[in-house]
Design a protein around this motif. Structure first.
Motif, PDB file in Angstrom:
ATOM      1  N   LYS A  16       0.785  -1.234   0.000  1.00 27.80           N
ATOM      2  CA  LYS A  16       0.000   0.000   0.000  1.00 27.80           C
ATOM      3  C   LYS A  16       0.818   1.286   0.000  1.00 27.80           C
ATOM      4  O   LYS A  16       0.395   2.293  -0.565  1.00 27.80           O
ATOM      5  CB  LYS A  16      -0.929   0.005   1.218  1.00 27.80           C
ATOM      6  N   ASP A  17       1.982   1.279   0.648  1.00 29.75           N
ATOM      7  CA  ASP A  17       2.679   2.545   0.916  1.00 29.75           C
ATOM      8  C   ASP A  17       4.077   2.638   0.324  1.00 29.75           C
ATOM      9  O   ASP A  17       4.776   3.626   0.558  1.00 29.75           O
ATOM     10  CB  ASP A  17       2.793   2.764   2.432  1.00 29.75           C
ATOM     11  N   ASN A  18       4.504   1.623  -0.406  1.00 30.38           N
ATOM     12  CA  ASN A  18       5.900   1.584  -0.851  1.00 30.38           C
ATOM     13  C   ASN A  18       6.293   2.831  -1.641  1.00 30.38           C
ATOM     14  O   ASN A  18       5.745   3.121  -2.712  1.00 30.38           O
ATOM     15  CB  ASN A  18       6.138   0.346  -1.714  1.00 30.38           C
ATOM     16  N   SER A  19       7.254   3.568  -1.116  1.00 24.98           N
ATOM     17  CA  SER A  19       7.796   4.761  -1.755  1.00 24.98           C
ATOM     18  C   SER A  19       9.038   5.160  -0.985  1.00 24.98           C
ATOM     19  O   SER A  19       9.270   4.678   0.127  1.00 24.98           O
ATOM     20  CB  SER A  19       6.771   5.905  -1.719  1.00 24.98           C
ATOM     21  N   ASN A  20       9.841   6.033  -1.593  1.00 25.54           N
ATOM     22  CA  ASN A  20      10.973   6.560  -0.839  1.00 25.54           C
ATOM     23  C   ASN A  20      10.487   7.635   0.118  1.00 25.54           C
ATOM     24  O   ASN A  20       9.392   8.173  -0.032  1.00 25.54           O
ATOM     25  CB  ASN A  20      12.044   7.115  -1.783  1.00 25.54           C
ATOM     26  N   VAL A  21      11.307   7.933   1.116  1.00 37.25           N
ATOM     27  CA  VAL A  21      10.890   8.856   2.173  1.00 37.25           C
ATOM     28  C   VAL A  21      11.620  10.188   2.061  1.00 37.25           C
ATOM     29  O   VAL A  21      12.681  10.294   1.433  1.00 37.25           O
ATOM     30  CB  VAL A  21      11.138   8.242   3.567  1.00 37.25           C
ATOM     31  N   HIS A  22      11.035  11.198   2.671  1.00 37.13           N
ATOM     32  CA  HIS A  22      11.642  12.524   2.802  1.00 37.13           C
ATOM     33  C   HIS A  22      11.871  13.222   1.462  1.00 37.13           C
ATOM     34  O   HIS A  22      12.618  14.180   1.390  1.00 37.13           O
ATOM     35  CB  HIS A  22      12.986  12.458   3.557  1.00 37.13           C
ATOM     36  N   ARG A  23      11.245  12.726   0.388  1.00 32.58           N
ATOM     37  CA  ARG A  23      11.533  13.289  -0.926  1.00 32.58           C
ATOM     38  C   ARG A  23      10.248  13.689  -1.654  1.00 32.58           C
ATOM     39  O   ARG A  23       9.983  14.848  -1.882  1.00 32.58           O
ATOM     40  CB  ARG A  23      12.318  12.289  -1.787  1.00 32.58           C
ATOM     41  N   GLY A  24       9.456  12.673  -2.015  1.00 31.92           N
ATOM     42  CA  GLY A  24       8.277  12.948  -2.829  1.00 31.92           C
ATOM     43  C   GLY A  24       7.194  13.671  -2.044  1.00 31.92           C
ATOM     44  O   GLY A  24       7.027  13.464  -0.838  1.00 31.92           O
ATOM     45  N   VAL A  25       6.436  14.493  -2.742  1.00 28.60           N
ATOM     46  CA  VAL A  25       5.301  15.170  -2.121  1.00 28.60           C
ATOM     47  C   VAL A  25       4.005  14.439  -2.448  1.00 28.60           C
ATOM     48  O   VAL A  25       2.928  14.874  -2.043  1.00 28.60           O
ATOM     49  CB  VAL A  25       5.206  16.635  -2.588  1.00 28.60           C
ATOM     50  N   HIS A  26       4.089  13.330  -3.168  1.00 27.28           N
ATOM     51  CA  HIS A  26       2.887  12.588  -3.512  1.00 27.28           C
ATOM     52  C   HIS A  26       2.405  11.771  -2.310  1.00 27.28           C
ATOM     53  O   HIS A  26       3.101  11.650  -1.291  1.00 27.28           O
ATOM     54  CB  HIS A  26       3.121  11.699  -4.729  1.00 27.28           C
ATOM     55  N   THR A  27       1.230  11.193  -2.461  1.00 29.95           N
ATOM     56  CA  THR A  27       0.583  10.514  -1.336  1.00 29.95           C
ATOM     57  C   THR A  27       1.402   9.352  -0.796  1.00 29.95           C
ATOM     58  O   THR A  27       1.578   9.204   0.418  1.00 29.95           O
ATOM     59  CB  THR A  27      -0.814  10.017  -1.756  1.00 29.95           C
ATOM     60  N   LEU A  28       1.912   8.509  -1.686  1.00 30.40           N
ATOM     61  CA  LEU A  28       2.693   7.356  -1.221  1.00 30.40           C
ATOM     62  C   LEU A  28       3.952   7.800  -0.483  1.00 30.40           C
ATOM     63  O   LEU A  28       4.335   7.211   0.533  1.00 30.40           O
ATOM     64  CB  LEU A  28       3.058   6.448  -2.395  1.00 30.40           C
ATOM     65  N   GLY A  29       4.617   8.836  -1.007  1.00 24.57           N
ATOM     66  CA  GLY A  29       5.803   9.355  -0.339  1.00 24.57           C
ATOM     67  C   GLY A  29       5.489   9.874   1.057  1.00 24.57           C
ATOM     68  O   GLY A  29       6.254   9.661   2.006  1.00 24.57           O
ATOM     69  N   SER A  30       4.355  10.532   1.184  1.00 26.37           N
ATOM     70  CA  SER A  30       3.945  11.059   2.492  1.00 26.37           C
ATOM     71  C   SER A  30       3.630   9.923   3.460  1.00 26.37           C
ATOM     72  O   SER A  30       4.010   9.960   4.638  1.00 26.37           O
ATOM     73  CB  SER A  30       2.725  11.963   2.325  1.00 26.37           C
ATOM     74  N   ARG A  31       2.930   8.910   2.950  1.00 23.95           N
ATOM     75  CA  ARG A  31       2.612   7.760   3.813  1.00 23.95           C
ATOM     76  C   ARG A  31       3.876   7.045   4.278  1.00 23.95           C
ATOM     77  O   ARG A  31       4.011   6.664   5.446  1.00 23.95           O
ATOM     78  CB  ARG A  31       1.739   6.769   3.044  1.00 23.95           C
ATOM     79  N   ALA A  32       4.806   6.808   3.353  1.00 18.91           N
ATOM     80  CA  ALA A  32       6.038   6.105   3.696  1.00 18.91           C
ATOM     81  C   ALA A  32       6.847   6.895   4.723  1.00 18.91           C
ATOM     82  O   ALA A  32       7.369   6.325   5.691  1.00 18.91           O
ATOM     83  CB  ALA A  32       6.868   5.853   2.443  1.00 18.91           C
TER      84      ALA A  32
END
Length: 406
Positions: free
Chosen positions: A45-61
């Motif tokens: 559900k949440d796989n993304s890199n952290v502290h970088r993207g402003v998209h939803t998955l990035g925020s969740r991660a």
């Protein structure tokens, strides 16, 4: 919350047509389903890199990763989550302290104090620091059971003692060292204490402020969490003085053609894509342990360790190592003249998993005057039935080798 073996799916299998009796938790603990599911759900559900993207998955991660850091800070009673550095494990955490703090603060003639009972992860880094800086590597004298006499320690630590690096619980002897008292003694000399907490964090309530430790290192996989994630706790003032030892993405603030600056704590020590799923899994392990209650975990593990020590002492030919009291988590032994590897092999045919060898503690083996030992280690999913299975397995081992106990 009452622990049920069914919480741990791996324990539901059979090994060599016997139920699995897992007695190797000091090497790595088994994982409850809630930890396994937390990692699965992160990737689903949440796989993304952290502290970088402003998209939803990035925020969740990012939220999940930093929430895990907060859980760790609360679990060990750190004063701030800034003092919690995620690493690959205890080894990486101890190497970070040695390479960053040790190499920058020590000079020729300074003293690093350790014991002969240290895991190689808390020995070799200090050997290398001593070689690089000219500092002297010194050894506290162990009592016959592997414990320390505080009066002796007081007499050994002098004004040149800059670092005391020591295990909290021995991975071989199970002895619990008096960390708060040791911290007081080294602080009186103006030095700092670095604690290998790999074997204490699974079994004991840890309050780093009450212990007054300067650094405390541990791994997630020994406390029901996943492999590949660990923690270095450090007092904020000391971490601020230290330089990173890994450089790249995530840990930078500004980069020019010829210079760079670092992010604030804790991120300046977390170069590269961090162990996001591992942190999530560690957070879930902490949730599980807190639902059980660390006081209940400690009581169970102390009682089971005492029962195992007492039960194995009744078996003719068994030689036990370490103290009978003030120990937790492990019982290390030899069975007559039978090599520990042979003992472990026969036990495996009965579905019983133990560890045999030097346990990454070769100097301690030399101190014990042994080349290897067998080790049974426990966690909250073990019970007296498991200990009885071990005792029965050792009797069968003796029969297999013709009662070779001489």
């Amino acid at each position: 919350m009452r622990v049920n073996k069914s919480d741990f799916p791996i324990l539901q299998q059979k090994i060599n047509d016997h139920r699995l009796v897992y007695l190797d938790s000091a090497a790595t603990s088994q994982k409850p389903m809630s930890v396994i599911e937390s990692i699965e759900q992160y990737y689903k559900k949440d796989n993304s890199n952290v502290h970088r993207g402003v998209h939803t998955l990035g925020s969740r991660a990012t939220e999940a990763y930093e929430a895990a850091r907060e859980k760790v800070a609360q679990f060990i009673q750190a004063s701030s989550s800034k003092e919690v550095i995620f690493t690959r494990g205890t080894t990486t955490a101890l190497n970070l302290v040695a390479s960053s703090y040790g190499r920058s603060k020590l000079s020729a003639g300074d003293e690093i104090w350790i014991t002969a009972a240290e895991h190689h992860s808390n020995l070799i880094p200090w050997q290398q620091v001593a070689k690089a800086t000219g500092a002297k590597l010194c050894y506290l004298e162990l009592q016959a059971d592997g414990s320390l006499d505080l009066e002796q320690v007081k007499g050994q630590l002098g004004p040149r003692a800059k670092i005391l690096a020591i295990h909290h619980v021995s991975n071989v002897l199970g002895v619990i060292q008096p960390i708060a008292d040791l911290a007081k003694l080294i602080h009186q000399q103006g030095g700092i204490i670095v604690v290998d907490g790999a074997q204490s964090i699974p079994h004991l309530s840890i309050d780093v402020q009450q212990l007054d430790v300067d650094f405390f290192a541990f791994s997630g996989h020994k406390m029901l969490g996943p492999t590949g994630i660990g923690v270095l706790y450090g007092k904020e003032a000391l971490l601020e003085q230290m330089e990173p030892i890994e450089f790249g993405g995530e840990m930078i603030d500004f980069v020019g053609l010829h210079e760079a600056s670092w992010k604030e704590l804790p991120w300046k020590f977390e170069g590269g894509t961090p162990i996001i799923a591992g942190a999530v899994g560690l957070g879930a392990a902490i949730d599980y342990l807190q639902q059980v209650g660390m006081d209940q975990v400690e009581q169970h593990d102390r009682q089971l360790t005492a029962y195992a020590y007492q039960r194995l002492s009744q078996i003719d030919g068994v030689k036990l190592y370490g103290p009978q009291e003030s120990r937790i988590g492990v019982v290390t032994f030899n069975l007559g003249s039978i090599h520990p590897h042979d003992v472990a092999t026969v036990l495996d045919t009965e579905g019983i998993a133990i560890r045999a060898g030097h346990h990454c503690c070769q100097p301690l083996m030399k101190w014990l005057e042994e080349t290897a030992t067998a080790r049974a280690s426990f966690h909250i999913y073990n019970d007296e039935q498991d200990i009885e299975a071990l005792a029965s397995g050792l009797e069968k081992t003796k029969e297999f080798f013709g009662n070779a106990i001489g």
